[in-house]
Design an enzyme around this catalytic site. Structure first.
Site, mmCIF file in Angstrom:
data_model
loop_
_atom_site.group_PDB
_atom_site.id
_atom_site.type_symbol
_atom_site.label_atom_id
_atom_site.label_comp_id
_atom_site.label_asym_id
_atom_site.label_seq_id
_atom_site.Cartn_x
_atom_site.Cartn_y
_atom_site.Cartn_z
ATOM 1 C CG ASP A 1 41.997 38.732 23.619
ATOM 2 O OD1 ASP A 1 40.962 39.238 23.311
ATOM 3 O OD2 ASP A 1 41.893 37.918 23.805
ATOM 4 C CG ASP B 1 40.919 34.866 47.968
ATOM 5 O OD1 ASP B 1 41.152 36.158 47.593
ATOM 6 O OD2 ASP B 1 39.800 34.507 47.916
ATOM 7 C CG ASP C 1 43.932 34.286 25.691
ATOM 8 O OD1 ASP C 1 42.849 34.794 25.451
ATOM 9 O OD2 ASP C 1 45.343 35.027 26.191
ATOM 10 C CG ASP D 1 37.352 35.364 24.710
ATOM 11 O OD1 ASP D 1 37.462 34.607 25.410
ATOM 12 O OD2 ASP D 1 38.745 36.370 24.892
ATOM 13 C CD GLU E 1 43.343 39.307 49.938
ATOM 14 O OE1 GLU E 1 42.737 37.963 50.124
ATOM 15 O OE2 GLU E 1 42.598 40.246 49.582
HETATM 16 O O1 TEU Z 1 39.599 39.694 48.704
HETATM 17 C C1 TEU Z 1 39.263 39.781 50.299
HETATM 18 C C2 TEU Z 1 39.139 40.810 50.022
HETATM 19 O O2 TEU Z 1 39.293 41.549 51.724
HETATM 20 C C3 TEU Z 1 38.773 41.935 49.835
HETATM 21 O O3 TEU Z 1 37.511 41.703 48.835
HETATM 22 C C4 TEU Z 1 37.952 42.642 50.442
HETATM 23 O O4 TEU Z 1 36.835 42.584 51.009
HETATM 24 C C5 TEU Z 1 37.119 43.998 48.877
HETATM 25 O O5 TEU Z 1 37.485 44.036 47.912
HETATM 26 C C6 TEU Z 1 36.652 44.983 49.874
HETATM 27 O O6 TEU Z 1 36.804 45.865 49.891
HETATM 28 C C7 TEU Z 1 40.002 38.307 47.537
HETATM 29 C C8 TEU Z 1 40.307 38.769 46.541
HETATM 30 O O7 TEU Z 1 41.568 39.444 46.584
HETATM 31 C C9 TEU Z 1 38.999 39.335 45.917
HETATM 32 O O8 TEU Z 1 39.408 39.618 45.027
HETATM 33 C C10 TEU Z 1 37.980 38.764 46.198
HETATM 34 O O9 TEU Z 1 36.747 38.806 45.610
HETATM 35 C C11 TEU Z 1 38.029 37.759 48.081
HETATM 36 O O10 TEU Z 1 38.633 37.411 47.899
HETATM 37 C C12 TEU Z 1 37.100 36.712 47.325
HETATM 38 O O11 TEU Z 1 37.823 35.845 47.770
#
Ligand code: TEU
Length: 546
Positions: free
Chosen positions: A28, A214, A36, A32, A268
């Site tokens: 931080d 993502d 950041d 705050d 991911e």
């Molecule tokens: O995560 C996708 C995902 O598969 C995980 O969120 C999983 O479904 C969840 O942790 C339940 O086990 C990505 C990002 O890494 C996550 O932080 C987001 O919340 C999600 O996508 C939506 O954007």
């Protein structure tokens, strides 16, 4: 600051060690209580000293923060919580000046419900061009009061939310595979595709070295949006891992390849290894997280099988493996490996408050670090893993911010426990997460983290931090660790042992009794003390072979 990045290096990503920064919880600078970009900028020398090659920054975009920034309202601006677009440029220059590449997060499956496109869709009529960018459908039942299908949100509850019509009467429903604040975009729409190609270029033009994508496997849906109940048990998913998604990434790869110095993607992808290799073909994504490895328990046979399958899968498409033990979504590895059930989310359910032996978990996490950092390919370190931090499981409910908690009706306490702000200085308020006089960190830090603060560990040869520093230094220096592949050393079921190149071996003892080390010239590094040529239980060693 002049860049220390070699623009001609087209293969840096094949062996890179990448450090994940979850910006809200890293450092931080503005006092705050929330992390950041100025805070991150000030700690870049720490990352340089750690010895990583790149950083991956979780979303920094303008966002209402309904899901920690994974609900993006403006993909071309920085949220004021984190700083400004100028801060981002300064950070990129600062990182490059220290020889650190920067991978940023891109969230294409959904945007924020505050994104201008979704606001326009809410204001428009059913069947409008504005709503076509999303998945709007009339509800089922005579009065449309039932969701259009039976899909569920990953966080719990239905994947649909109903919106009012112009006169306030109940209207259509929209799809959100995550929270209602994260409406899914319609990737069959040309404007959606064009917009994200433009966003990629916006950041590539500013010098980012790559993107973490993502939920990369969820973008394409079966246009009929069929209920799961209507499908055969072995039918493909109507919204995950659909073949049409690959055309998107072939287009994105062409864009990335048009820039100097390899700009890369890491997907991911919570998919099977069989599916994973389709995303890793030479004209698609460079890398993808190896969640099969992350989910595996602390067991030699299971890990050996996952390593073998991973290497075979990736070698079949010429892609490097990507090894990872944690991220901002999963229970921290020290806690996982300190539990009787050491795999992550067995049968898909995240476990909370199971009995844990943190001393055992730390010992195993240290050994696990030497194991995954010795494997061929690239590796990701989640912030705080190098400090031996554990999952914080006693965060009061009222302080938790992960939407999972509410959406699951409390069945899943959520992911805040692995997102607690890092401890930097043991004797400072908030362990130095922010400057003196700063607001308290946005999640409470355990008092016991005092001993795990970065300054309490720096220079202590027995610390987790110095183990990671020495491992990364050795990983870079050892020529055998730059030779592809590995050769297994014959061992018992409680041991993993392999050689790399001509003169390096890694041995890990998963058993309950000491084991003799194979013949070696010297011990380069071990996760715990060795004596008399024996490797203690839950310990790993790197050996120089004669
Ligand atoms: O995560 C996708 C995902 O598969 C995980 O969120 C999983 O479904 C969840 O942790 C339940 O086990 C990505 C990002 O890494 C996550 O932080 C987001 O919340 C999600 O996508 C939506 O954007």
């Amino acid at each position: 600051m002049s860049s220390q990045i070699d623009p001609t290096d087209e293969t840096w990503w094949r062996e890179a060690v990448v450090y994940q920064v979850y910006p809200r919880s890293f450092a931080d600078g503005s006092a705050d209580g929330v992390g950041d970009l100025p805070g991150l900028m000030a700690r870049l020398p720490y990352l340089r000293e750690l010895g990583v090659d790149a950083i991956w920054i979780s979303p920094w975009y303008r966002s209402p923060m309904a899901d920690g920034g994974y609900d993006v309202a403006d993909y071309r601006d920085i949220d004021p919580l984190f700083g400004t677009l100028r801060d981002a440029t300064t950070l990129l220059d600062g990182a490059h000046g220290l020889g650190l590449r920067v991978i940023i997060d891109i969230v294409p499956n959904h945007c924020s419900d505050r994104h201008p496109w979704f606001q326009a869709a809410l204001a428009a009529q059913p069947g409008s061009a504005e709503r076509a960018r999303f998945h709007f459908r009339p509800g089922l039942g005579s009065d449309g009061s039932q969701p259009p299908n039976d899909w569920s949100s990953a966080f719990g509850g239905p994947a649909w939310t109903r919106v009012p019509t112009g006169d306030g009467s109940p209207g259509e429903w929209y799809l959100h595979l995550f929270s209602a604040e994260q409406p899914d975009l319609n990737w069959d729409h040309p404007e959606v595709r064009a917009e994200f190609e433009s966003i990629l270029r916006f950041w590539l033009d500013r010098g980012v070295d790559g993107f973490r994508i993502d939920v990369a496997n969820l973008l394409i849906k079966d246009p009929a949006l069929p209920s799961q109940a209507a499908l055969d048990a072995d039918a493909p998913s109507p919204y995950a891992d659909r073949p049409e998604v690959h055309e998107i990434y072939r287009t994105w790869r062409r864009i990335a390849d048009s820039y100097q110095s390899a700009r890369i993607f890491v997907g991911e992808l919570w998919v099977s290894q069989e599916s994973l290799k389709r995303y890793l073909r030479p004209d698609e994504l460079h890398t993808a997280f190896n969640f099969a490895y992350l989910q595996a328990p602390w067991e030699a046979e299971r890990l050996r099988a996952v390593i073998n399958e991973t290497l075979a899968t990736h070698n079949s498409v010429g892609a490097p493996a990507t090894w990872v033990l944690g991220n901002h979504d999963v229970t921290r590895v020290v806690t996982r490996f300190g539990r009787a059930e050491s795999s992550y989310a067995p049968d898909g359910v995240r476990v909370h408050n199971a009995p844990v032996d943190l001393e055992l978990g730390t010992r195993r996490a240290r050994a696990a670090a030497l194991l995954y950092l010795a494997l061929p390919g690239c590796a990701y370190i989640y912030q705080g893993e190098e400090l031996g931090l554990w999952e914080v499981e006693d965060i009061p409910l009222e302080l938790r911010q992960d939407p999972t908690l509410v959406q699951s009706g409390g069945a899943d306490l959520g992911r805040d426990g692995c997102r607690v702000p890092l401890p930097w200085e043991a004797d400072e308020p908030g362990f130095g997460f922010g400057p003196r006089g700063a607001a308290a960190p946005w999640l409470p830090q355990p008092a016991e983290w005092k001993a795990r603060a970065a300054d309490a560990q720096a220079g202590d040869p027995e610390s987790v931090l110095e183990l990671y520093r020495e491992a990364l230094r050795t990983r870079k220096a050892e020529t055998s660790l730059h030779v592809n592949g590995l050769l297994w050393i014959e061992s018992d079921a409680q041991t993993i042992a392999f050689t790399r190149g001509t003169d390096f071996a890694c041995v890990v003892n998963f058993g309950s009794a000491p084991i003799p080390l194979p013949a070696h010239e010297s011990i380069l590094l071990s996760s715990a003390p060795t004596a008399h040529g024996l490797l203690e239980p839950d310990t790993a060693a790197w050996l120089r072979l004669g």
